[in-house]
Motif scaffolding. Sequence first.
Motif, PDB file in Angstrom:
ATOM      1  N   MET A  21       0.735  -1.382   0.035  1.00 26.82           N
ATOM      2  CA  MET A  21       0.087  -0.176  -0.047  1.00 26.82           C
ATOM      3  C   MET A  21       0.846   1.240  -0.053  1.00 26.82           C
ATOM      4  SD  MET A  21      -2.846  -0.730   2.832  1.00 26.82           S
ATOM      5  CE  MET A  21      -3.786  -2.100   2.682  1.00 26.82           C
ATOM      6  N   LEU A  22       2.059   1.402   0.776  1.00 28.62           N
ATOM      7  CA  LEU A  22       2.852   2.478   1.111  1.00 28.62           C
ATOM      8  C   LEU A  22       3.591   2.791  -0.431  1.00 28.62           C
ATOM      9  CD1 LEU A  22       4.153   2.159   4.518  1.00 28.62           C
ATOM     10  CD2 LEU A  22       2.574   3.814   3.763  1.00 28.62           C
ATOM     11  N   GLY A  24       2.234   2.390  -3.181  1.00 30.49           N
ATOM     12  CA  GLY A  24       1.062   3.241  -4.167  1.00 30.49           C
ATOM     13  C   GLY A  24       0.380   2.056  -4.763  1.00 30.49           C
ATOM     14  N   ILE A  25       0.543   0.756  -4.431  1.00 32.19           N
ATOM     15  CA  ILE A  25      -0.556  -0.218  -5.044  1.00 32.19           C
ATOM     16  C   ILE A  25      -1.594   0.082  -4.583  1.00 32.19           C
ATOM     17  CG2 ILE A  25      -0.957  -2.535  -5.229  1.00 32.19           C
ATOM     18  CD1 ILE A  25       1.843  -3.107  -5.683  1.00 32.19           C
ATOM     19  N   PRO A  26      -3.001   0.145  -5.601  1.00 26.27           N
ATOM     20  CA  PRO A  26      -4.192   0.273  -4.796  1.00 26.27           C
ATOM     21  C   PRO A  26      -4.610  -0.676  -3.769  1.00 26.27           C
ATOM     22  CG  PRO A  26      -4.359   0.601  -7.458  1.00 26.27           C
ATOM     23  CD  PRO A  26      -2.873   0.162  -6.723  1.00 26.27           C
ATOM     24  N   ILE A  27      -5.300  -0.173  -2.751  1.00 18.76           N
ATOM     25  CA  ILE A  27      -5.716  -1.091  -1.634  1.00 18.76           C
ATOM     26  C   ILE A  27      -6.336  -2.368  -1.908  1.00 18.76           C
ATOM     27  CG2 ILE A  27      -7.117  -1.116   0.403  1.00 18.76           C
ATOM     28  CD1 ILE A  27      -6.405   1.638   0.825  1.00 18.76           C
ATOM     29  N   ILE A  29      -5.969  -3.986  -4.614  1.00 15.99           N
ATOM     30  CA  ILE A  29      -5.008  -4.945  -5.377  1.00 15.99           C
ATOM     31  C   ILE A  29      -3.992  -5.264  -4.229  1.00 15.99           C
ATOM     32  CG2 ILE A  29      -3.190  -5.335  -6.953  1.00 15.99           C
ATOM     33  CD1 ILE A  29      -4.851  -3.616  -8.825  1.00 15.99           C
ATOM     34  N   ALA A  32      -5.855  -8.412  -2.320  1.00 11.44           N
ATOM     35  CA  ALA A  32      -5.951  -9.481  -3.272  1.00 11.44           C
ATOM     36  C   ALA A  32      -4.646 -10.280  -3.409  1.00 11.44           C
ATOM     37  CB  ALA A  32      -6.529  -9.069  -4.515  1.00 11.44           C
ATOM     38  N   MET A  33      -3.542  -9.321  -3.516  1.00 13.34           N
ATOM     39  CA  MET A  33      -2.252 -10.117  -4.079  1.00 13.34           C
ATOM     40  C   MET A  33      -1.882 -10.814  -2.613  1.00 13.34           C
ATOM     41  SD  MET A  33      -0.133  -7.252  -5.877  1.00 13.34           S
ATOM     42  CE  MET A  33       1.646  -7.829  -5.836  1.00 13.34           C
ATOM     43  N   MET A 285     -14.922   1.115  -7.072  1.00 13.06           N
ATOM     44  CA  MET A 285     -13.830   1.230  -6.054  1.00 13.06           C
ATOM     45  C   MET A 285     -14.207   0.518  -4.901  1.00 13.06           C
ATOM     46  SD  MET A 285     -13.161   3.548  -3.240  1.00 13.06           S
ATOM     47  CE  MET A 285     -13.978   4.970  -3.530  1.00 13.06           C
ATOM     48  N   PHE A 288     -14.555  -3.418  -5.700  1.00 18.25           N
ATOM     49  CA  PHE A 288     -13.137  -4.147  -5.714  1.00 18.25           C
ATOM     50  C   PHE A 288     -12.350  -4.267  -4.472  1.00 18.25           C
ATOM     51  CE2 PHE A 288      -9.275  -3.888  -8.339  1.00 18.25           C
ATOM     52  CZ  PHE A 288      -9.393  -5.376  -8.637  1.00 18.25           C
ATOM     53  N   ILE A 289     -12.710  -3.374  -3.442  1.00 13.77           N
ATOM     54  CA  ILE A 289     -11.879  -3.535  -2.305  1.00 13.77           C
ATOM     55  C   ILE A 289     -12.356  -4.685  -1.528  1.00 13.77           C
ATOM     56  CG2 ILE A 289     -11.143  -2.643   0.033  1.00 13.77           C
ATOM     57  CD1 ILE A 289     -11.202   0.122  -1.409  1.00 13.77           C
ATOM     58  N   ILE A 338      -6.127   5.417   6.167  1.00 14.97           N
ATOM     59  CA  ILE A 338      -6.790   4.397   5.370  1.00 14.97           C
ATOM     60  C   ILE A 338      -8.378   4.928   5.532  1.00 14.97           C
ATOM     61  CG2 ILE A 338      -7.367   2.061   4.501  1.00 14.97           C
ATOM     62  CD1 ILE A 338      -5.000   1.230   6.163  1.00 14.97           C
ATOM     63  N   ASP A 339      -9.063   4.746   4.548  1.00 13.40           N
ATOM     64  CA  ASP A 339     -10.583   4.926   4.391  1.00 13.40           C
ATOM     65  C   ASP A 339     -11.308   3.875   5.163  1.00 13.40           C
ATOM     66  OD1 ASP A 339     -10.087   3.480   1.969  1.00 13.40           O
ATOM     67  OD2 ASP A 339     -12.146   3.179   2.432  1.00 13.40           O
TER      68      ASP A 339
ATOM     69  N   HIS B  90      -9.430   4.455  -7.641  1.00 16.29           N
ATOM     70  CA  HIS B  90      -8.965   3.144  -6.950  1.00 16.29           C
ATOM     71  C   HIS B  90      -8.089   3.670  -6.075  1.00 16.29           C
ATOM     72  CE1 HIS B  90     -11.076   0.004  -9.198  1.00 16.29           C
ATOM     73  NE2 HIS B  90     -10.282   0.452 -10.474  1.00 16.29           N
ATOM     74  N   ILE B  91      -8.769   3.779  -4.528  1.00  9.67           N
ATOM     75  CA  ILE B  91      -8.035   4.253  -3.812  1.00  9.67           C
ATOM     76  C   ILE B  91      -6.539   3.727  -3.286  1.00  9.67           C
ATOM     77  CG2 ILE B  91      -8.000   4.809  -0.842  1.00  9.67           C
ATOM     78  CD1 ILE B  91     -10.875   4.979  -1.024  1.00  9.67           C
ATOM     79  N   THR B  92      -5.744   4.679  -3.149  1.00  8.55           N
ATOM     80  CA  THR B  92      -4.453   4.314  -2.934  1.00  8.55           C
ATOM     81  C   THR B  92      -3.768   5.150  -1.731  1.00  8.55           C
ATOM     82  OG1 THR B  92      -3.444   6.067  -4.394  1.00  8.55           O
ATOM     83  CG2 THR B  92      -3.480   3.824  -5.150  1.00  8.55           C
ATOM     84  N   VAL B 112       4.926   0.197  -9.712  1.00  6.50           N
ATOM     85  CA  VAL B 112       3.459  -0.371  -9.012  1.00  6.50           C
ATOM     86  C   VAL B 112       2.561  -0.487 -10.416  1.00  6.50           C
ATOM     87  CG1 VAL B 112       1.281   1.027  -8.306  1.00  6.50           C
ATOM     88  CG2 VAL B 112       3.861   1.321  -6.969  1.00  6.50           C
ATOM     89  N   PHE B 119      -0.271  -8.819 -11.723  1.00  6.77           N
ATOM     90  CA  PHE B 119      -1.125  -9.273 -10.817  1.00  6.77           C
ATOM     91  C   PHE B 119      -2.440  -9.605 -11.297  1.00  6.77           C
ATOM     92  CE2 PHE B 119      -4.752  -9.084  -7.810  1.00  6.77           C
ATOM     93  CZ  PHE B 119      -4.428 -10.350  -7.185  1.00  6.77           C
TER      94      PHE B 119
END
Lengths: 437, 202
Positions: A21-22, A24-27, A29, A32-33, A285, A288-289, A338-339, B90-92, B112, B119
Motif C-alpha cells: 500500500m505504501l 502506491g499499489i491500490p488498496i 489489489i 488481493a495480492m 472502487m 473491488f476492495i 486509510i478510508d 481506486h484508492i491508494t 507499481v 497481478f
Amino acid sequence: MTLTDPVALLILSFAVMFTLMLIGIPIAISLAMVGAIGLFVFHGDASLVGLIPLRTLDSFVLTAVPLYIFMGEILVKCGASELIYRGASRLLAWLPGGLLHANIAACAMFAAISGSSPATAATIGTVAIPALKVRRYEQTLTLGSLAAGGTLGILIPPSINMIVYGVVADASIGRLFAGGVVPGLILTGLFMIYVAMRVQWNPSLVPKEAPFSFKSAGMSLLTDLWPLYVLLVVVLGGIFGGFMTPTEAAAVGAVAGIVLAVVLRRLNWKLVGESLFAAVTTSCMVLFIIVGSSILAAFFSRAGIPHAVSGMIVRSGMSPWMVFALVVIIYLILGCFIDPVSIILLTAATVIPIMKGLGFDLVWFGVMYVITAEIGMLTPPMGLNLFVIQGISGDTLQRVVKGSMPFFIIMTASIVLFCVFPKLVLWFPDLLFGARP
Amino acid sequence: MGGVGLPPNVRGREEGKLSHWVNVFVRSFYLFSLVSAEILLLIMTGLIALDVFTRALFGKSTMISQEMAGYLLVAITFLGLSHTLREGRHITVELLTSKLSPHRQRQLEILVFLVCIVFMAWLTWTTWSPFADTFATGQRSVTPLQTPMWAVYLFVPLGSGMLTLAFVIELIRKAGRLGAPGSTDLGSKPGPSPKPGEGWGV
C-alpha cells in the motif's frame, strides 16, 4: 515462531500488505495480492481465487451499495439539499449559534437520505459555506460544524459503511440501520450543545439572527422539508416497517429521487448521467476492495489465523473491554491513513470472530465501528471530510482541522458513553425487530 | 483531469494516423467500461423497484429480481473497473509516495503499474477457469430463471482483462511522459479532492 505459526503469518501478511500500500499499489489489489500469494505459498493452490469474485459480489445485500450512492447523487443534484438547508435554518437559526445549528441539523437530515459522509458534508457544505461567509460567521467554527456534521451521514441510516460491515460480519442490515438512529441523534444534539456553549461564551462568533417565530418554523416544516418526509417514509419507513429490505428500499428510493427531480423541475439527462457516473465510479472502487478483502479473508481462514488470534487473546487474560479498547485505538490510528471501508475489510477476518467470541453484540460493535469511521473522516492526513470541506471553502486545511478537533473529542467521548450504556444503541433495533435471543 | 489519449505524436503522417486510431480505441474502451456499467445499474434499479411495486400492487413477486441483481452487481463492478482506474478513483495510500520527488514518484508509479499488470493478468487467467468449466458443463442456476452460469462468470475474467489493459494503457501514458513537466495528472489523482458533483467516497 515459525512461518506456519498463524500469528506470525498474520504479522507477516500485514507487513507485506502495508508495504504494498505504501509504495502506491491500490488498496484493493494489495489485499488481493497478499491473499493470493498466501494461498499459493502456504497451500500450494490459489485456484480458489478464481471463484471468490463471483461468490462475494453475487449478493443481494451488497447490491444496495451502488443503489444508495445512485439515490444520494440524484438527491444532491435535484435541489432537495437547498430546500432542506433552508428548512433547517428557518427552524433553528434563533438558537444561540444561529445558522451553525442549521449546518449540523441539515447534515443530520440529509444523512437520513444519504449513505455517505463526504457526500453529506459536500452537499450541505456547498449550500452553507457561501451563505455563512456573507453573514460573517466565524470561519473555523463554520468549517468544523460542517466537516463534523457531515460525518453523521454514515451513522444515521442509510449507511454504506453499515452495509459493508453487515456483509462481512453477517449482521442484519436492518438492525444496524436502526442501531445508528439514537446514537446519530445523540451526536447531533451534542454537536449543537457544543456550538451553543461556544457562542454563549463568545457571542461575537456569530451575527444576530431573527428570533423564533411560529410562522417561519411552520413554513419550514410545511414547505421546505417535504422532500425529506417523502424519502424518510419511503426508505427508512420501508425498512423499519418491514415492507422492504434495505436493498429494495434503495432502489425504490432512487426511483423516488427521480420522481422528486421531476416535481422540482430538475430532471434531465445530465442529472441522470452524472448520478450514474458517480454511482458506478464509487461503487466499483468500494466493491473491488471488498473482492480483495474476500481473497485475503479466504487465505486467513485457511491458515487458521482468526482462530489462532482469538485463542491467543483468550490465553493472554485480557478482559473483553481491554480488547475492545485496543481495537478502537487500532481503528482510530488506521483511520488517519486509510478510508473506513478498507479498515473494516482489512480487519474483519480477525476482529469480527474475536468480538463475537468475547460476547459483544455485533450490531452494537458495528455502530461503534461506524463512529470510529466517522472520526477517521476528521483525522489528517487522510480525513475525507476535511478535504471535502477545504475544497469547497478554499480555506486552509489547518483551519478545517482546528475547527473539527472539538467535534473529534465529542465523538471519541461518545464511544465511552455507548460502552457504558449499550442500550442507547440497541434499544431501537430491539424495539423494531424484537430482542435477540 | 488530463485529456484522454496518448501524447500527440506528430512527427510523421503515418505515426499521426496510428496515434489517432490508438486514441479512438482508448476512448471507446473507457467509454464502453463506463456506459455498459451505467446501463446495467439502471436496469438493476428498475428491476428491483419493479419487484417491490408488483408485490405491493398485485401481491406477486417477479421472482427474478434478487437473482438478477446479484449477477448484475458482478457485471457492473468488473465492467466499471477500468473506467474507475481512468478516473484515478481506486484508492491508494499516498502517505509515502507524496513525499518523494516528482521524478522518483513517476519511477515508483511505473513499478507499481508493472506489478498491477502482472497481478491483474494472473487474476484474469485464474478467473477464466470457472468460466471455461461452467461453459463446458453448461451448468445452470437452480432457480426458476435457470441462468447459464458461464454468462455470469464471464464478466470476472472480462473485467479483469479490461483492467489489465487499462493498466497497460496508463503505463504507456506515464512512460511516454517520463521527464515531461506537469505530468502527474494521470492514473491516481494526488489527494482526494473530488469537486462537487463528481461523486464521493464513502
